[in-house]
Design a protein around this motif. Structure first.
Motif, mmCIF file in Angstrom:
data_model
loop_
_atom_site.group_PDB
_atom_site.id
_atom_site.type_symbol
_atom_site.label_atom_id
_atom_site.label_comp_id
_atom_site.label_asym_id
_atom_site.label_seq_id
_atom_site.Cartn_x
_atom_site.Cartn_y
_atom_site.Cartn_z
ATOM 1 N N ASP A 75 0.827 -1.216 0.000
ATOM 2 C CA ASP A 75 0.000 0.000 0.000
ATOM 3 C C ASP A 75 0.856 1.259 0.000
ATOM 4 O O ASP A 75 0.572 2.215 -0.721
ATOM 5 C CB ASP A 75 -0.944 0.027 1.207
ATOM 6 C CG ASP A 75 -2.118 -0.924 1.050
ATOM 7 O OD1 ASP A 75 -2.416 -1.322 -0.100
ATOM 8 O OD2 ASP A 75 -2.740 -1.265 2.076
ATOM 9 N N ASN A 79 0.866 3.872 -3.161
ATOM 10 C CA ASN A 79 0.519 5.276 -2.950
ATOM 11 C C ASN A 79 1.689 6.199 -3.295
ATOM 12 O O ASN A 79 1.516 7.215 -3.957
ATOM 13 C CB ASN A 79 0.066 5.510 -1.512
ATOM 14 C CG ASN A 79 -0.476 6.907 -1.313
ATOM 15 O OD1 ASN A 79 -1.051 7.500 -2.220
ATOM 16 N ND2 ASN A 79 -0.287 7.443 -0.136
ATOM 17 N N GLU A 85 -4.447 5.203 -3.900
ATOM 18 C CA GLU A 85 -4.745 5.270 -2.465
ATOM 19 C C GLU A 85 -4.831 3.874 -1.861
ATOM 20 O O GLU A 85 -4.261 3.607 -0.835
ATOM 21 C CB GLU A 85 -6.039 6.047 -2.214
ATOM 22 C CG GLU A 85 -5.893 7.532 -2.452
ATOM 23 C CD GLU A 85 -4.822 8.180 -1.591
ATOM 24 O OE1 GLU A 85 -4.687 7.815 -0.414
ATOM 25 O OE2 GLU A 85 -4.103 9.051 -2.109
ATOM 26 N N SER A 86 -5.577 2.973 -2.481
ATOM 27 C CA SER A 86 -5.665 1.615 -1.956
ATOM 28 C C SER A 86 -6.250 0.698 -3.012
ATOM 29 O O SER A 86 -7.381 0.881 -3.444
ATOM 30 C CB SER A 86 -6.531 1.559 -0.698
ATOM 31 O OG SER A 86 -6.620 0.236 -0.235
#
Length: 127
Positions: A75, A79, A85-86
């Motif tokens: 993650d 990012n 973001e995810s």
């Protein structure tokens, strides 16, 4: 000045811009094993031969080089490098790490620099 909220990519870009302005004639070359990486000119050499890396591969390599020894989750990598973001099911990071290993490791089957941390993500080790 950076106004909140801000993304990690924007912050890194602003830091790089300030660093470029403060020392315009220096090249930040980071070396490991038989690899030399010029972050400013985006040039990667292995045993003196220039390698072709995709934009994603180079950005991931640069992030690893700027965070040596640190455990980096997928993650965080998604990012910071791609701006996602995810995306918990994406294999983007894994695919790019495999390609970096093939291009930069002495032996891609037993990596010495781009290490997998099972259940966590990856760690870059200069050694």
């Amino acid at each position: 000045m950076v106004v909140k909220p801000f993304g990690a990519r924007e912050l890194l870009a602003r830091i790089r811009a300030v660093m470029r302005r403060s020392a315009p004639d220096t090249h930040d070359v980071i070396s490991f094993s038989d690899v030399d990486v010029d972050l400013e000119r985006r040039i990667v050499r292995r045993r003196g031969m220039e390698l072709k890396l995709t934009r994603g591969e180079f950005n991931l390599l640069a992030f690893f080089l700027q965070n040596p020894g640190r455990a980096l989750s997928r993650d965080v990598l998604l990012n910071s490098v791609w701006g996602y973001e995810s995306f918990p099911n994406t294999r983007t990071v894994d695919a790019h790490v495999v390609r970096l290993r093939q291009k930069l490791e002495p032996d891609a089957e037993t990596p010495a620099h781009f290490l997998t941390l099972h259940g966590v993500g990856y760690r870059f080790v200069r050694s």
